[in-house]
Design an enzyme around this catalytic site. Structure first.
Site, short mmCIF file in Angstrom:
data_model
loop_
_atom_site.label_atom_id
_atom_site.label_comp_id
_atom_site.label_asym_id
_atom_site.label_seq_id
_atom_site.Cartn_x
_atom_site.Cartn_y
_atom_site.Cartn_z
CE LYS A 93 -4.14 -1.93 0.22
NZ LYS A 93 -5.19 -1.72 -0.79
CG ASP A 94 4.64 1.57 1.92
OD1 ASP A 94 3.73 1.84 2.73
OD2 ASP A 94 5.69 0.99 2.24
#
Length: 538
Positions: A93-94
Site C-alpha cells: 500500500k506504500d
C-alpha cells in the site's frame, strides 16, 4: 476452482474527484487512460544511489523463488513471491499512498497544511501517513478495531491521528470507518479523502509499477498471477497490464477470504457470508469501484487457519517475514499452481510484513487461542507415551451446562457450587459461545472490586479459549495445556433453515459445546489403572 468473466455490478461507496466511470464502461478502461504519459517503474539494476527521501524506496521490490514450497506441495512450475514488505512503510500500500498524494498535488487538490483523511485496514493508512510526514500534511486514519495494534503504533509514530470503529459495522453503517471518515471530512476545513476504493491512482500504481517490475523480473513470462483482493487496486492494476502484454497465457487468480463477498460467482461467498474473519487487509462487504472483476479468471476463497499457518510456514522455511494476507494468497497459490507445468511461472503478491502482527499471528499463544494449530506449532514437545495417540473422546467428559451472559456473578457462583463445577461456558442469545467464566476469575475480580455480585458474568469472561474436537489426540491436548488450563470440547452441527431445505442454498454450521476438559481430566486418564492401553492396567 471456478473461472469467471462476470462483471462487477455493485456500486462503490464513494467516488474520486476528477474521475467517474461512464455507463457500461469497465473500471479498468476508465483509469488506464490516465496512465498515458507517465514514466513506468523498472527494476533497479545494482545498488540504488542516494535518495532524497525514503519515498524513493517504494517499488522495485524483490521477486524470490520459493523452492522449498515447490518441493513440499509437489509443484512442477517455478513459484515466485513478489515481496512487497520491502517497501519503505512495509507493505504494497506504500505504492498507492505515494501515488494518490502525488496525483492530488499535481492536480492542485492538495495544498500545504491540508489534512488527509482515509478509511483503511491499516496499511494504506501507513502509506499515506508516511507520505504526509515527509510532505508536511496532517493525517487522520479511521480503521476498524480488528486491525492489529502494531499498525496503530506505527501510524501514531508517523504523526497520524487514529479513530477506531467497530469491526462488525457494515461499510455504509453510521459507525463504520468509511462513514466516520466522511463525517470528519465534512467537519474539517481543507481536508481530503483520497479514497483508495475509487481513486484511479490505486490501480495505476500497480499498472505502471508493480506489473512492469514483474514482467522485467520474469523475462516477460508470467503463466499465473495470484493476489488477494481488498480494494482491488493491486490485483486489477497488475492484472490489466499482464493481460495486455500476455493475454490468456496468464491466468489471474483472485483470493478472497471466507466472510467477504468479492468473489464471482456470488455463490462462492455463501460460506460464512458477511461473517467475521481474522486475516487483515483483504476482503470487503461491498464491491470497491477500482476492483475490475472481469480481469480475474479464477476466484479462490481462503480460510483463516490455512492462511495463518502458511504465513508461519513461509517465515520458517523460506525466510520471508510476511503477514497473514500473504499466507492467504500463498495457501491458494500452491493449490492452483498444480495445474502449471515444468518451466512455467507462478507469481504471488506478498502484501505486507509480519511486523504488523507481532502480538497476533507471530505469537504461539495467540495462534493456539484462535485454533490455528498444526503439528509444527502445537506439538513442539514430542509426546510418545501410550496415551498420546488416544482421542479426546476417550476421556470421561461430563455433560456440559452453559449460562447466558446476563446471569449475575452471584447466580453463576451459586450454580457452580450446586453443580460441582469450577468453570462454565457462556453463550449469547444465539447460543454461540462467547467465553468461559471460572471460579478463580470471578473471585479475583470480586476481591479487587472490579465487579460486584450483581454484575453480569460478561464482565468476568475469559474471551480467549481453546477449542478441541472429539477426534483430536491427547498429545495435541497436552500441548494446549502447556498454555491453557482448560479447553472446550466442541462439535459442529449442520443447521438447515426453511429457505435452505430444497432451495439449493447451503446450510449453516453451528458449533455446540460438548464439555470442558482440564489438566486434571488428562492426568486422571493417564494414571487410572483401568484405562485401556495403560501399562498400569492389571
Amino acid at each position: 476452482m471456478v473461472k469467471s468473466k462476470r462483471a462487477a455490478t455493485s456500486p462503490a461507496p464513494t467516488s474520486s474527484k476528477g474521475w467517474k466511470r461512464t455507463k457500461g464502461e469497465k473500471s479498468s478502461d476508465s483509469w488506464v487512460s490516465l496512465s498515458k504519459g507517465r514514466t513506468t517503474s523498472t527494476a533497479v539494476k545494482g545498488p540504488p544511489g542516494p535518495m532524497m527521501t525514503v519515498l524513493e524506496h517504494i517499488g522495485n521490490t524483490p521477486l524470490v523463488r520459493c523452492q522449498k514450497l515447490e518441493k513440499e506441495y509437489g509443484l512442477s512450475c517455478e513459484l515466485y513471491a513478489k515481496c512487497e514488505f520491502y517497501n519503505a512503510g512495509g507493505s504494497v500500500k506504500d505504492r498507492i499512498g505515494r501515488r494518490m498524494v502525488e496525483d492530488a498535488e499535481a492536480s492542485g487538490r492538495l495544498k500545504p497544511g491540508d489534512t488527509i483523511i482515509e478509511p483503511t485496514s491499516g496499511n494504506t493508512g501507513i502509506g499515506l501517513a508516511l507520505a504526509s510526514a515527509i510532505k508536511g500534511y496532517k493525517c487522520i486514519i479511521c480503521l476498524p478495531e480488528k486491525m492489529s495494534n502494531e499498525k496503530v503504533y506505527v501510524l501514531q509514530a508517523l504523526g497520524a491521528q487514529i479513530y477506531r470503529t467497530p469491526t462488525e459495522a457494515a461499510w455504509d453503517a453510521p459507525d463504520s470507518h468509511i462513514s466516520l471518515a466522511k463525517r470528519l471530512n465534512a467537519e474539517i476545513p481543507n481536508s481530503h479523502i483520497l479514497d483508495q476504493y475509487a481513486n484511479p491512482g490505486n490501480p495505476l500504481a500497480h499498472y505502471d509499477g508493480t506489473a512492469e517490475e514483474i514482467l522485467e523480473q520474469t523475462g516477460g513470462q508470467v503463466d499465473m498471477f495470484v493476489a488477494g483482493a481488498g480494494t482491488g487496486g493491486t490485483i486489477s492494476g497488475t492484472a490489466k497490464k499482464l493481460k495486455e502484454r500476455l493475454g490468456d497465457a496468464c491466468t489471474v487468480v483472485g483470493v478472497d477470504p471466507k466472510g467477504s463477498i468479492l468473489a464471482v460467482p456470488d455463490s462462492l461467498n455463501d460460506e460464512n457470508r458477511l461473517g467475521s474473519y481474522t486475516v487483515e487487509g483483504i476482503g470487503y462487504d461491498f464491491i470497491p469501484d477500482v476492483l475490475d472483476r472481469e480481469l480475474i479468471d479464477i476466484w479462490a476463497k481462503s480460510d483463516d487457519k490455512a492462511s495463518m499457518l502458511m504465513m508461519r510456514k513461509m517465515i520458517r522455511t523460506e525466510g520471508l517475514l510476511c503477514g497473514g494476507s500473504c499466507g492467504a494468497a500463498m495457501s491458494e497459490a500452491v493449490k492452483h499452481a498444480k495445474t502449471l507445468k515444468e518451466g512455467q511461472k507462478c507469481v504471488v503478491i506478498l502484501p505486507d510484513s509480519v511486523r504488523n502482527y507481532m502480538t497476533k499471528a507471530l505469537s504461539d499463544n495467540w495462534m493456539i487461542d484462535q485454533g490455528f494449530i498444526d503439528n509444527d506449532l502445537i506439538q513442539k514437545k514430542e509426546f510418545t507415551g501410550w496415551w498420546a495417540t488416544k482421542r479426546v473422546s476417550d476421556l470421561e467428559i461430563k455433560t456440559p451446562l452453559t449460562i447466558t451472559s446476563d446471569v449475575t456473578v452471584r447466580g453463576a457462583v451459586d450454580l457452580l457450587k450446586n453443580e460441582g463445577f469450577d468453570m462454565v461456558p457462556v453463550v449469547n442469545n444465539k447460543g454461540d459461545v462467547i467465553g468461559v467464566v471460572t471460579e478463580g476469575n470471578m473471585t479475583a475480580r470480586l476481591l479487587s472490586g472490579r465487579c460486584s455480585p450483581d454484575s453480569e458474568v460478561s464482565e468476568c469472561l475469559y474471551k480467549s479459549f481453546q477449542k478441541v474436537k472429539l477426534g483430536d489426540t491427547l498429545g495435541a491436548l497436552a500441548g494446549i495445556f502447556d498454555h491453557e488450563p482448560f479447553a472446550l470440547v466442541c462439535t459442529d452441527q449442520r443447521l438447515f433453515s426453511a429457505d435452505s431445505v430444497g432451495g439449493g442454498k447451503s446450510c449453516k454450521t453451528k458449533t455446540v459445546v460438548s464439555g470442558i476438559v482440564s489438566r486434571i481430566d488428562l492426568l486422571d486418564f493417564i494414571s487410572a489403572e483401568d484405562t485401556p492401553g495403560s501399562p498400569m492396567k492389571k
